[in-house]
Write a protein that holds these residues in place. Structure first.
Motif, PDB file in Angstrom:
ATOM      1  N   ASN A 299      10.755  76.901 -84.806  1.00  9.81           N
ATOM      2  CA  ASN A 299      12.286  77.770 -84.539  1.00  9.81           C
ATOM      3  C   ASN A 299      12.067  78.833 -83.658  1.00  9.81           C
ATOM      4  O   ASN A 299      13.068  79.657 -83.289  1.00  9.81           O
ATOM      5  N   ALA A 300      10.899  79.204 -83.429  1.00  5.69           N
ATOM      6  CA  ALA A 300      10.470  80.228 -82.387  1.00  5.69           C
ATOM      7  C   ALA A 300      10.047  79.569 -81.096  1.00  5.69           C
ATOM      8  O   ALA A 300       9.643  80.596 -80.086  1.00  5.69           O
ATOM      9  N   SER A 301      10.074  78.379 -80.945  1.00  4.33           N
ATOM     10  CA  SER A 301       9.505  77.698 -79.749  1.00  4.33           C
ATOM     11  C   SER A 301      10.891  77.266 -78.901  1.00  4.33           C
ATOM     12  O   SER A 301      11.561  76.484 -79.228  1.00  4.33           O
ATOM     13  N   ASP A 302      11.065  78.062 -77.748  1.00  4.43           N
ATOM     14  CA  ASP A 302      11.925  77.564 -76.782  1.00  4.43           C
ATOM     15  C   ASP A 302      12.064  76.060 -76.589  1.00  4.43           C
ATOM     16  O   ASP A 302      13.114  75.717 -76.255  1.00  4.43           O
ATOM     17  N   ALA A 303      10.862  75.607 -76.274  1.00  4.62           N
ATOM     18  CA  ALA A 303      10.932  74.220 -75.926  1.00  4.62           C
ATOM     19  C   ALA A 303      11.763  73.149 -77.011  1.00  4.62           C
ATOM     20  O   ALA A 303      12.461  72.468 -76.672  1.00  4.62           O
ATOM     21  N   TYR A 304      11.377  73.580 -78.186  1.00  8.06           N
ATOM     22  CA  TYR A 304      12.016  72.827 -79.359  1.00  8.06           C
ATOM     23  C   TYR A 304      13.375  73.053 -79.379  1.00  8.06           C
ATOM     24  O   TYR A 304      14.206  72.168 -79.616  1.00  8.06           O
ATOM     25  N   LEU A 305      13.801  74.290 -79.315  1.00 12.01           N
ATOM     26  CA  LEU A 305      15.208  74.961 -79.557  1.00 12.01           C
ATOM     27  C   LEU A 305      16.111  74.280 -78.435  1.00 12.01           C
ATOM     28  O   LEU A 305      17.198  73.746 -78.689  1.00 12.01           O
ATOM     29  N   ARG A 306      15.419  74.187 -77.159  1.00 10.64           N
ATOM     30  CA  ARG A 306      16.234  73.311 -76.017  1.00 10.64           C
ATOM     31  C   ARG A 306      16.531  72.018 -76.360  1.00 10.64           C
ATOM     32  O   ARG A 306      17.441  71.403 -75.765  1.00 10.64           O
ATOM     33  N   LEU A 307      15.557  71.213 -77.138  1.00 11.15           N
ATOM     34  CA  LEU A 307      15.860  69.843 -77.459  1.00 11.15           C
ATOM     35  C   LEU A 307      16.863  69.648 -78.413  1.00 11.15           C
ATOM     36  O   LEU A 307      17.624  68.659 -78.478  1.00 11.15           O
ATOM     37  N   ILE A 308      17.282  70.572 -79.340  1.00 13.06           N
ATOM     38  CA  ILE A 308      18.228  70.453 -80.596  1.00 13.06           C
ATOM     39  C   ILE A 308      19.563  71.181 -80.254  1.00 13.06           C
ATOM     40  O   ILE A 308      20.560  70.874 -80.983  1.00 13.06           O
ATOM     41  N   THR A 309      19.653  71.923 -79.059  1.00 10.00           N
ATOM     42  CA  THR A 309      20.842  72.932 -78.939  1.00 10.00           C
ATOM     43  C   THR A 309      22.229  71.848 -78.734  1.00 10.00           C
ATOM     44  O   THR A 309      21.953  70.864 -78.127  1.00 10.00           O
ATOM     45  N   LYS A 310      23.095  72.260 -79.177  1.00  7.93           N
ATOM     46  CA  LYS A 310      24.548  71.571 -79.032  1.00  7.93           C
ATOM     47  C   LYS A 310      24.929  72.255 -77.550  1.00  7.93           C
ATOM     48  O   LYS A 310      26.089  71.299 -76.939  1.00  7.93           O
ATOM     49  N   ASP A 311      24.451  73.030 -76.967  1.00  5.41           N
ATOM     50  CA  ASP A 311      25.066  73.606 -75.634  1.00  5.41           C
ATOM     51  C   ASP A 311      24.474  72.820 -74.469  1.00  5.41           C
ATOM     52  O   ASP A 311      23.287  72.891 -74.054  1.00  5.41           O
ATOM     53  N   THR A 312      25.048  71.753 -73.733  1.00  4.45           N
ATOM     54  CA  THR A 312      24.725  71.074 -73.120  1.00  4.45           C
ATOM     55  C   THR A 312      23.997  71.932 -71.831  1.00  4.45           C
ATOM     56  O   THR A 312      23.160  71.153 -70.858  1.00  4.45           O
ATOM     57  N   SER A 313      24.729  72.853 -71.465  1.00  2.00           N
ATOM     58  CA  SER A 313      24.059  73.945 -70.306  1.00  2.00           C
ATOM     59  C   SER A 313      22.646  74.077 -70.632  1.00  2.00           C
ATOM     60  O   SER A 313      21.861  74.469 -69.578  1.00  2.00           O
ATOM     61  N   GLN A 314      22.244  74.417 -71.743  1.00  2.00           N
ATOM     62  CA  GLN A 314      20.827  74.539 -72.218  1.00  2.00           C
ATOM     63  C   GLN A 314      20.149  73.498 -72.611  1.00  2.00           C
ATOM     64  O   GLN A 314      18.765  73.751 -72.671  1.00  2.00           O
ATOM     65  N   ARG A 315      20.535  72.598 -72.929  1.00  2.00           N
ATOM     66  CA  ARG A 315      19.765  71.244 -73.552  1.00  2.00           C
ATOM     67  C   ARG A 315      18.761  70.798 -72.477  1.00  2.00           C
ATOM     68  O   ARG A 315      19.123  70.631 -71.273  1.00  2.00           O
ATOM     69  N   MET A 316      17.504  70.466 -73.003  1.00  2.00           N
ATOM     70  CA  MET A 316      16.521  69.814 -72.099  1.00  2.00           C
ATOM     71  C   MET A 316      16.370  68.576 -73.007  1.00  2.00           C
ATOM     72  O   MET A 316      16.269  68.480 -73.959  1.00  2.00           O
ATOM     73  N   PRO A 317      15.985  67.328 -71.923  1.00  2.00           N
ATOM     74  CA  PRO A 317      15.961  67.368 -70.341  1.00  2.00           C
ATOM     75  C   PRO A 317      17.477  67.790 -70.125  1.00  2.00           C
ATOM     76  O   PRO A 317      18.326  67.217 -70.531  1.00  2.00           O
TER      77      PRO A 317
END
Length: 770
Positions: A93-111
């Protein structure tokens, strides 16, 4: 019933059936989360596929200044926000790479959405658990020195070699069990095709079937390994890898003479040269203190690349292309890595920088050659070259099959007396020099110490054979495994990098690699190990459970059923009919080919402008001796996936097309072989049943079943009746091919037997190794 539905229903059923049998089952895909998540086997493949393109080794394409391929990059604080990190070990939960995988915000989601890449829920759970367990990075598995592990537990009644212990353990893990042993007939055909590329004759079949001793199979293996045809079988895939051809390529595609090097490769395998010697002589035979002519000839390996003979080309541009070719061939052949991806920029996936590429390039950049040299008719070989005289053949190079008294010129390797500087070439362009580099190799594999190894190609060979080099033994063992089993332990035989497949049996691969090194890089010993195993001796019969659980036979609970290579299809036809010319080595031959193919593809210059077919015994040489013109390869072999030899090819594809069936039904060699076999059998005493049975055994290498005999007999009778009504068809059939028989019986019975034999040649099993 509507017409469309009437004809469409079988297709629908076929598709549904294929989906049922070939779609992954619950057992085939393991979606469980392992107790310990491993970086190499669970995490790196996800990151490599979805992340490394933008956050990997290539600095020029890296986004947000973030690297995820190294722990230093992944753990580092962001430059614009020191409180944030891509990965915080132990805390997803402190890892931005992981948070970018699970976010609902499509502008922030990775890939990102525009990449059209996604990460599955299962993969996200793997990454989450890996981070919780400490986010431990490891070097890429292929760059870790192999270590021999202890043998796992196995069914000792089944296992015949250490190989079987590893295979059995993996089978058991996947809920599979070994298949029963193949029949003696199947086993003999299999091992004969794998070790010599030729089917066993009737005499060999009879001897093996009658030998009930415990050592019967091993005796047959030893006999095949000692055969002069073993070297031919082993050489054929090496010719693909070495891009051997009989013409230069490019538009003019003029004649070249490199067949003495091919004779050497066959000789080296037959003589069981160690892989260390085989490798070193080809890379650097010219750099020994007092190189023999054989050592010099071996270096032709690095002169097999395409060479232009076209006027108006820029000399330096093509010279650089030749060096690129040698660099790429070196990396694919001996390291199974895609160095070519780093020619224009740092590799996007593997730890190979552009500087690493040109440091390797430097080893091959010292040859005193030109981009444009020689003549279209190849009256002499481009320098550096070597002349082979009749005296040489009689005294030194006895393995060369040279028939006339004139000398033969071949291209070899040599380094200039003055060191040519090597530069990083911006965007790979020959005239855009960047920083100067010295000879070297990627540190990620094994640091190159010039003082220890030597600053030349001989040093390069020593680096490859260093006991700490993690790739050399693994790559070769895996390639031989793929030749024997139809699929490598690493499926991507030519790519051990980040984008390559993971090994299915990593402990087995490492055990074999270390064992290979410990036993003097002995190739025949390695081959015998594989074919003597219980794994190899299994039946290829496919059960419904095995098909659903393991459709690709990854876990080896049966023997793979594979089509034999293009050259062997020709050999199988000629050998079974008795037409095969078993001569070893010598110049390439031009066999039957549709008219006009060369003429429409030529530039209009040189001796290869027109196709001039050979005759007599040259028509019946083995497939590996068929002349390869790069711009117009032999069409019948190309249809069966043979290489056009444009570049290094470490693994051929296997396709199934209607054209392949048309070749087997219409190729002159198939029809001629059927004619000759039928004519010879017609002259012998015996009834029809025995003649059909003998034909079947020569081609399929087993006794036919009653059902098969009944079908073939009915077919023969129908054809004989037809020929009696149309005798003119008999004469037309008996004229196919150039081979003549003095006492040929051109009767309706002979013609009917010919078509019956042709039918046997068109059975799937005729061109399969089962």
């Amino acid at each position: 019933m509507p017409k469309l539905f009437r004809y469409g229903l079988p297709i629908v059923l076929l598709i549904l059936g294929a989906y049922y049998y070939f779609s992954p089952s619950e057992n085939a895909i393991d979606n469980s989360i392992p107790e310990v998540v491993d970086y190499n086997y669970h995490i790196r493949p996800i990151l490599s596929d979805r992340c490394f393109k933008c956050h990997g080794p290539d600095a020029n394409k890296r986004k947000a200044n973030l690297r995820l391929d190294t722990p230093e990059g992944a753990y580092a604080a962001f430059k614009d926000n020191k409180a944030m990190h891509a990965i915080v070990a132990g805390n997803p939960n402190a890892s931005d790479a992981y948070l970018r995988l699970i976010t609902k915000d499509t502008s922030q989601r990775m890939p990102p959405m525009n990449s059209h890449l996604t990460v599955s829920v299962h993969e996200i759970e793997l990454i989450e658990k890996w981070i919780k367990q400490g986010a431990v990075y490891k070097p890429h598995w292929a760059f870790i020195k192999p270590v021999q592990s202890t043998l796992p537990e196995a069914d000792k009644d089944w296992a015949r070699s250490p190989i079987d212990y590893f295979v059995y353990a993996k089978m058991e893990e996947k809920g599979l069990s070994p298949s029963e042993e193949a029949t003696k007939e199947q086993l003999l055909k299999r091992v004969s095709l794998d070790l010599t590329g030729l089917p066993p004759g009737l005499d060999m079949q009879d001897r093996f079937l009658q030998d009930n001793s415990e050592k019967a199979y091993e005796k047959m293996v030893d006999e095949l390994l000692a055969s002069k045809h073993y070297g031919e079988k082993m050489a054929t895939p090496w010719l693909d890898l070495a891009r051997y051809a009989d013409s230069h390529g490019y538009q003019d595609d003029g004649l070249r003479t490199m067949w003495p090097w091919r004779d050497w490769v066959i000789h080296a395998f037959n003589s069981n040269y160690s892989y260390a010697k085989f490798l070193t002589w080809q890379l650097a035979g010219d750099l020994f203190p007092k190189p023999t002519k054989e050592m010099l000839l071996a270096t032709g390996f690095n002169r097999n690349h395409k060479i232009t003979q076209e006027g108006g080309v820029i000399d330096e541009e093509y010279r650089v292309e030749y060096v690129n070719d040698r660099t790429n061939t070196f990396s694919k052949s001996f390291l199974a890595l895609t160095f070519e991806c780093a020619r224009c920029h740092d590799h996007k996936y593997d730890p190979i920088s552009q500087k690493d590429y040109y440091s390797t390039f430097a080893f091959f950049n010292q040859v005193p050659e030109k981009g444009l040299f020689g003549t279209i008719d190849a009256s002499f070989a481009d320098p550096p070259n070597m002349s082979i005289s009749t005296k040489d053949v009689k005294a030194i190079l006895k393995f060369i099959n040279k028939k006339d008294t004139s000398s033969v010129d071949v291209m070899i390797m040599a380094d200039s007396t003055h060191r040519r500087p090597t530069y990083v070439l911006s965007r790979g362009n020959y005239d855009m020099h960047g920083a100067e580099v010295t000879m070297g190799l990627p540190k990620s594999i094994l640091p190159f110490d010039g003082k220890k190894y030597g600053q030349n190609r001989l040093g390069l060979a020593r680096w490859l054979l260093d006991k700490n080099n993690p790739l050399t033994a693994r790559v070769f063992v895996n390639r031989i495994w793929a030749q024997i089993f139809g699929r490598g332990i690493v499926k991507t035989v030519g790519d051990f990098g980040m984008q390559g497949e993971l090994p299915t049996h990593p402990e087995l691969l490492d055990w074999l690699a270390v064992d290979f090194q410990k036993n003097g890089w002995n190739i025949k010993r390695l081959v015998k190990q594989l074919v003597m195993s219980a794994t190899y001796r299994q039946s290829s019969t496919l059960t419904k459970n095995a098909l659903k659980t393991d459709p690709e036979n990854i876990y080896l609970s049966r023997m793979s059923r594979i089509r034999i290579p293009a050259e062997q299809i020709r050999d199988q036809v000629l050998a079974s009919s008795g037409l095969l010319n078993r001569e070893i080595g010598g110049p390439s031959v031009k066999t039957y080919q549709p008219k006009g193919l060369w003429e429409v593809a030529t530039s209009g210059r040189g001796s290869l402008m027109n196709y001039i077919q050979d005759h007599n015994q040259d028509l019946y040489r083995r497939g590996m001796y068929v002349f390869i013109k790069r711009t117009v390869p032999p069409p019948s072999m190309l249809i069966f996936d043979a290489s056009n030899r444009d570049q290094c090819e470490v693994q051929r594809g296997r396709t199934n097309t209607p054209l392949q069936a048309l070749v087997m039904m219409n190729d002159p060699h198939v029809l001629e072989s059927a004619r000759i076999m039928a004519s010879k059998l017609s002259q012998e005493q015996g009834n029809l049943e025995n003649k059909i049975k003998q034909s079947f055994r020569k081609i399929i290498c087993r006794n036919p079943s009653k059902k098969e005999m009944d079908l073939l007999t009915i077919y023969y009778q129908q054809e004989e009746e037809s020929f009696k009504k149309s005798p003119q068809k008999v004469q037309k059939l008996m004229k196919i091919g150039e081979y003549k028989l003095e006492k040929a019986r051109n009767t309706s019975a002979t013609a009917a037997l010919m078509l019956t034999i042709q039918l046997i040649y068109n059975m799937e099993e005729a061109i399969m190794r089962v």
